[in-house]
Structures are given as structure tokens and as C-alpha cells.
Scaffold this motif. Sequence first.
Motif, PDB file in Angstrom:
ATOM      1  N   MET A   1      32.298  31.360  55.076  1.00 39.76           N
ATOM      2  CA  MET A   1      31.028  31.419  54.138  1.00 39.76           C
ATOM      3  C   MET A   1      31.716  30.610  52.826  1.00 39.76           C
ATOM      4  SD  MET A   1      28.877  34.402  52.377  1.00 39.76           S
ATOM      5  CE  MET A   1      30.117  34.925  51.284  1.00 39.76           C
ATOM      6  N   ALA A   2      30.593  29.685  52.300  1.00 37.45           N
ATOM      7  CA  ALA A   2      30.949  28.749  51.467  1.00 37.45           C
ATOM      8  C   ALA A   2      30.883  29.483  49.962  1.00 37.45           C
ATOM      9  CB  ALA A   2      29.928  27.293  51.379  1.00 37.45           C
ATOM     10  N   ILE A   8      30.567  23.284  50.388  1.00 37.45           N
ATOM     11  CA  ILE A   8      29.645  22.475  51.407  1.00 37.45           C
ATOM     12  C   ILE A   8      29.663  21.014  51.507  1.00 37.45           C
ATOM     13  CG2 ILE A   8      27.307  22.219  52.096  1.00 37.45           C
ATOM     14  CD1 ILE A   8      26.915  25.254  51.072  1.00 37.45           C
ATOM     15  N   ARG A  42      19.267  21.114  50.904  1.00 41.99           N
ATOM     16  CA  ARG A  42      19.239  22.653  50.640  1.00 41.99           C
ATOM     17  C   ARG A  42      17.777  23.134  50.611  1.00 41.99           C
ATOM     18  NH1 ARG A  42      19.556  23.640  44.958  1.00 41.99           N
ATOM     19  NH2 ARG A  42      17.345  23.092  44.949  1.00 41.99           N
ATOM     20  N   PRO A 123      25.503  29.286  46.569  1.00 43.36           N
ATOM     21  CA  PRO A 123      26.086  29.416  47.851  1.00 43.36           C
ATOM     22  C   PRO A 123      26.841  30.696  48.340  1.00 43.36           C
ATOM     23  CG  PRO A 123      26.380  27.470  47.018  1.00 43.36           C
ATOM     24  CD  PRO A 123      26.118  28.093  45.869  1.00 43.36           C
ATOM     25  N   CYS A 131      25.278  28.443  55.935  1.00 46.43           N
ATOM     26  CA  CYS A 131      26.423  27.412  55.166  1.00 46.43           C
ATOM     27  C   CYS A 131      26.786  26.328  56.260  1.00 46.43           C
ATOM     28  CB  CYS A 131      27.680  28.056  54.878  1.00 46.43           C
ATOM     29  SG  CYS A 131      27.323  28.827  53.266  1.00 46.43           S
ATOM     30  N   THR A 135      25.925  22.180  56.084  1.00 42.41           N
ATOM     31  CA  THR A 135      26.851  21.538  56.176  1.00 42.41           C
ATOM     32  C   THR A 135      26.489  20.378  57.245  1.00 42.41           C
ATOM     33  OG1 THR A 135      28.571  22.832  55.398  1.00 42.41           O
ATOM     34  CG2 THR A 135      29.388  20.870  56.836  1.00 42.41           C
TER      35      THR A 135
END
Length: 193
Positions: A1-2, A8, A42, A123, A131, A135
Motif C-alpha cells: 500500500m502506498a 505512487i 486519480r 493515499p 494503489c 500506478t
Amino acid sequence: MATSVIEICNNALNDLGEEAIASLADNTKAARLCNQRWPAVRDAVLRAHPWNCALAQAELAASAAPAGWQYGSAFPLPADCLRVLSVCCGGADVRAWEVQAARILCDETGPLQVLYVRRIDDPRLFDPLLCETLTARLSATLAYPITASTALAQSFWAAYADKLREARGVDAREASPIAAPAPTSWLTAKMGG
């Protein structure tokens, strides 16, 4: 997880063989592109699926402003709303509604209960697969401007589509299944019931 937008972005840049950035304000082409493209990427990925981590509920009051000619009422959406998923009034689903100009238009008098996908800026609140999907989309978005390779860009878009499909499948299994709607009288008549 970022844990940050920079993480990211750096994951996407690393996928493209680029050097990592320290900040979106860095004076490099990669940082400028990430800074420019991140908000749209996003929001597009959040909007592409009703991610459990991005769901929100709100009760909306009708606006005093007219709704226009098609509907009787307008309900301003929350500022963080990216996509409306369902609209209820008095515990019943509203059948006829649409979103126009950051408002829900319908013939109900309200208040409306709305389930929606919200914009998340932090994030740390993202699901790990979200995430990865972010990316992948950022890599796809940056591939051509950074590498000038159409083939590489197409490859990253395919990878994004695969990642989105995987994440949707996992995310969808973290909620109760949605019941199929009851058959309409037309369907019942066609089936001989």
C-alpha cells in the motif's frame, strides 16, 4: 500500500525506467508530468469502479434554484463526489434521476440519500490494489510523453486494464451481493408466469 502520492508516482516512473523524484515540484520532466497528470488519473481510476475504500453516503437537501424543464428538483452534490451510485428518498430507490452540473436532478422533494464514490486525496486510505491500479494507469498515461514509444504506451494501457479487472474482482467480493431486480410484468408475461 502506498503512503504518498510521490510513492505512487515513483512506482510508475520506475516501471518506465525513469529516475525517482523527491517532489512533484522537482524541476524535471518526470516531476512536471506527474504533477500535471496525477489529479486526473486519480479521479479517473476512482470513478472507474465503486471502490469500497472510496464510498461515502450523504443526505442532500433540495436547492432553491430551479432544476430546469425535465425535472422538478435539483440537489447539489457533495464537493468530493466523483460518481453517484444510488439515490433514495424516504427509503425507496429513486427510479428517474440524472447528474447534471454537480447536481442530482429528479422529481422527488427530498431529502435524498445518496451513495457515491468520493475523491480521496490521502493515499494511506487507498486499498493496496487501488494503489497498484493507480500506478498502472499513471504508467500508461506517462509512457508516451516520457518514452515516445507508442508500443510501450499500448502495453502499459493493457497492463492497466488487467490490473483494473483484477482489483474490481477482489473489491467486489468485499460486500454483499447485489440482488437481481424483480422481473417486470412484461418479463413475467413473456416467460408465461
